[in-house]
Design an enzyme around this catalytic site. Structure first.
Site, short mmCIF file in Angstrom:
data_model
loop_
_atom_site.label_atom_id
_atom_site.label_comp_id
_atom_site.label_asym_id
_atom_site.label_seq_id
_atom_site.Cartn_x
_atom_site.Cartn_y
_atom_site.Cartn_z
N GLY A 1 0.81 -1.21 0.00
CA GLY A 1 0.00 0.00 0.00
C GLY A 1 0.84 1.25 0.00
N LEU B 1 9.84 -0.64 -5.47
CA LEU B 1 9.32 -0.38 -6.82
C LEU B 1 10.35 -0.71 -7.88
CD1 LEU B 1 7.37 2.98 -6.30
CD2 LEU B 1 6.47 0.65 -6.36
N ALA C 1 10.09 -4.36 -8.50
CA ALA C 1 8.87 -4.71 -9.22
C ALA C 1 8.95 -4.27 -10.68
CB ALA C 1 7.66 -4.11 -8.53
N GLU D 1 3.22 1.13 -11.45
CA GLU D 1 4.67 1.05 -11.14
C GLU D 1 5.45 2.15 -11.85
OE1 GLU D 1 6.04 -0.96 -9.05
OE2 GLU D 1 4.42 -2.39 -8.68
N HIS E 1 4.43 5.71 -17.85
CA HIS E 1 5.37 5.88 -18.96
C HIS E 1 6.01 7.28 -18.89
CE1 HIS E 1 6.77 4.79 -23.01
NE2 HIS E 1 6.55 6.04 -23.35
#
Lengths: 394, 259
Positions: A139, A249, A252, A373, A376
């Site tokens: 979260g 992040l 990921a 994530e 762009h």
């Protein structure tokens, strides 16, 4: 390193197999077989009904796909970065929702517990998470806080024996099926801290978000933190400051940079087969120059994306990978996969929109992957800041 | 239990095959190779027996360097060690000669069972198992669809033709050829793949066997390989229902001669 006769399955136009170890190739094979046998037969049903294939969770655990990079003592398979990348590629060749589930469990939950957690937290959660017996969610994003996590509003107030969390998180993959949430909140000294919030803590709820056109075979939720009391034992002791969630992040995003290659491969492979079999004007549509150009574009971009992901993997294995390089790969490869899916949709004609073919499902999924994530645009600005020294945001 | 499993590497199902230049085999350049389907079931059956009774599973594969893939795959799935007959001189051997090659090594080993798939998906001969059993003087059962291991014997259910089965009991050691579908073959887990690196692969060449080419002279050979030739045409009968019926009766009685 493997010889040319021992090859990865599927697209390998640049003979990338010659750069891979036998173990890496076998991992690609086993993940591909798993997806073909267990995922592809059921994924359309879940996509249609907007449900997550929860029946796969124990199987993912048995295969070692959850937390595959962490040490064996915590239940991991100690995979290198390239092998982990290939795993993500094959999972997303099945569906972005499945890869998202594994990425969130591995990179956004097990990684921070392993990196920032106490020994007790590692022992309590990581083995169970690697078996799929405990599911995690992450979260960070909030209704009003997306690209700018520095502005997050969830508050953590010190109490006598722990912390009281208040706030709302949004767009949280796995939220409604999670046993624990890694929640990021701002303390009274304005520091961002990480907390392990368990699903049965008072004041915590995770309502499902419905109506998605993308990642339909994935659970997306809100997290509501209404004065949730979190004991000290559930604070990640090493996670203080925004750099902690950002490091998650980066992990990921790395798995996304690989994963989307799989989605693009699925679209390309379906296109090549369809173009060879679909007869118009008395010949396969693969005979037409316009069709060949689409196929060649896809193949070329997939090959470039594979090479980029591979190099990043080797850098990661050497501890040399910079987060800006991960932004470069996430930005390029997701765009590439989305373009491949669009071209594949065109190439399949009317059949491109029906779920007998995987193309439209991937195209819809990739719309979410383009944004989550780090959008762009944000990755563009991260790289822009890196090469010019001038931040265009902030 | 000590169980040997014979695994062959073959072109994957669904491969687009082209006949090679001399018309006796297929072009291998762009083929994807994998473990023979029924051999996967044989390996799984061996692993289940080992899990139930303890012991060791040894995989044996014969083929060119590319066949190392199926060796490693079997080790990753849980086999304990491997014997890899890796020599280009083994190519083109017929079933009898292959049986001799395997028998040379297996005579040196002690074992309770040898399992193989029913037949290879590429050549489809289903000969190697029975030939090897003969050379090693073992009882053998083909087309096995169930196994049971009470003390000292193997009890199996054998598939016969026309939906019939036969229950057979054999003394150990014995050789079984396994029918596809007997179990649910496992995938290699990531931990299995990482553990595979430490397992032994014994490589054997023609020279290691002390066997001469003459001893392996072929008793059979492939003279011609071809894609099935289209010899039938579909005829579409057109016209009104009455005309179609009349023509259909004519074709069935005078051309097909079935009525």
């Amino acid at each position: 390193m493997g010889d040319r006769s021992f090859r990865i399955r599927g697209v390998d136009y640049a003979d990338l197999s010659t750069l891979l170890s036998d173990e890496e190739i076998l991992i690609q094979h086993t993940a591909r077989e798993f997806v073909a046998g267990e995922v592809l037969p059921i994924i359309n049903g879940h996509h249609r009904h907007e449900t997550f294939p929860g029946e796969l969770i124990p199987r993912l655990g048995e295969m070692g796909f959850l937390g595959a990079t962490i040490p064996a003592e915590f239940g991991g398979a100690e995979l290198g970065a390239v092998a982990y990348g290939l795993l993500n590629q094959e999972l997303e060749r099945g569906d972005s929702g499945l890869r998202s589930f594994v990425s969130v469990q591995t990179a956004l939950c097990m990684f921070p517990i392993f990196t920032y957690g106490s020994e007790e937290q590692k022992q309590r959660w990581l083995p169970a998470m690697s078996r799929g017996e405990a599911i995690g969610c992450f979260g960070l994003t909030e209704p009003d806080v997306g690209s700018n996590p520095k502005a997050l509003k969830t508050r953590a107030v010190r109490t006598t024996d722990g912390w009281r969390l208040t706030g709302t998180k949004m767009w949280i993959t796995n939220g409604s099926i999670a046993d624990l949430a890694i929640v990021w909140a701002r303390d009274e000294q304005d520091q961002i801290r990480g907390f392990i919030v368990e699903k049965d803590f008072n004041g915590f709820s995770a309502p499902l978000m419905k109506g998605k056109f993308s990642l339909r075979a994935s659970v997306t939720s809100e997290l509501v933190l209404d004065g949730v009391v979190v004991p000290d034992a559930n604070v990640l002791p090493g996670a203080v400051g925004l750099s902690a969630p950002l490091s998650c992040l980066t992990q990921a995003r790395y798995s996304i940079a690989w994963g989307v290659i799989g989605a693009a491969m699925a679209c390309y492979e379906s296109s090549l087969k369809y173009a060879s079999e679909r007869i118009q004007f008395g010949k396969p549509i693969a005979s037409f120059q316009l069709t060949q150009e689409k196929l060649v574009w896809m193949l070329t971009e997939i090959t470039k994306a594979q090479l980029l992901a591979h190099q990043l993997g080797r850098l990661k294995e050497q501890g040399q990978l910079r987060f800006q390089q991960v932004s470069l790969a996430k930005r390029n490869n997701v765009w590439m996969a989305r373009e491949c899916a669009r071209l594949a949709r065109e190439l399949h004609g009317a059949n491109g929109i029906i779920d007998e073919y995987p193309v439209m499902r991937h195209l819809m999924n990739l719309e979410a992957v383009l944004t989550y994530e780090g959008t762009h645009e944000m990755h563009t600005l991260i790289i822009g800041e890196d090469i010019t020294g001038i931040g265009a945001f902030d | 239990m000590k169980i040997f499993v014979l695994i062959k590497q073959v072109a994957a199902q669904g491969s687009v095959v082209k006949i090679d230049g001399d018309g006796r085999w297929v072009e291998e350049t762009n083929l994807v190779f994998t473990a023979n389907e029924s051999d996967n079931y044989a390996l799984e059956e061996a692993l289940l027996m080992k899990e139930a009774h303890g012991g060791e599973v040894v995989v044996c594969t014969l083929g060119p360097e590319r066949a190392r893939q199926v060796v490693k795959d079997a080790l990753a799935k849980g086999a304990d060690r491997a014997i890899f007959f890796r020599d280009d001189q083994f190519a083109d051997l017929d079933s009898n000669a292959l049986g001799e090659v395997f028998a040379r090594i297996l005579r040196e080993e002690e074992f309770d069972l040898i399992l193989s798939g029913l037949q290879a998906d590429d050549t489809g001969e289903a000969e190697l198992g029975p030939i090897l059993a003969q050379k090693l003087n073992l009882p053998h059962v083909t087309m096995v669809v169930e196994t049971e291991l009470p003390d000292g014997v193997i009890k199996v259910k054998q598939e016969l033709e026309g939906g019939w089965f036969r229950f057979v009991e054999a003394d150990l050691p014995a050789l079984l050829t396994i029918q596809s579908g007997i179990n649910q073959p496992r995938y290699a887990s990531l931990k299995g793949i990482m553990a595979m690196k430490k397992k032994e692969i014994r490589e054997i060449t023609m020279a290691d066997l002390g066997i001469t080419a003459a001893e392996l002279s072929a008793m059979q050979s492939i003279t011609r390989l071809y894609i099935p030739e289209k010899i039938k045409e579909t005829t579409f009968i057109e016209g009104s229902a009455e005309e179609i019926a009349t023509k259909l009766v004519d074709v069935l009685s005078n051309e097909a001669k079935v009525i």
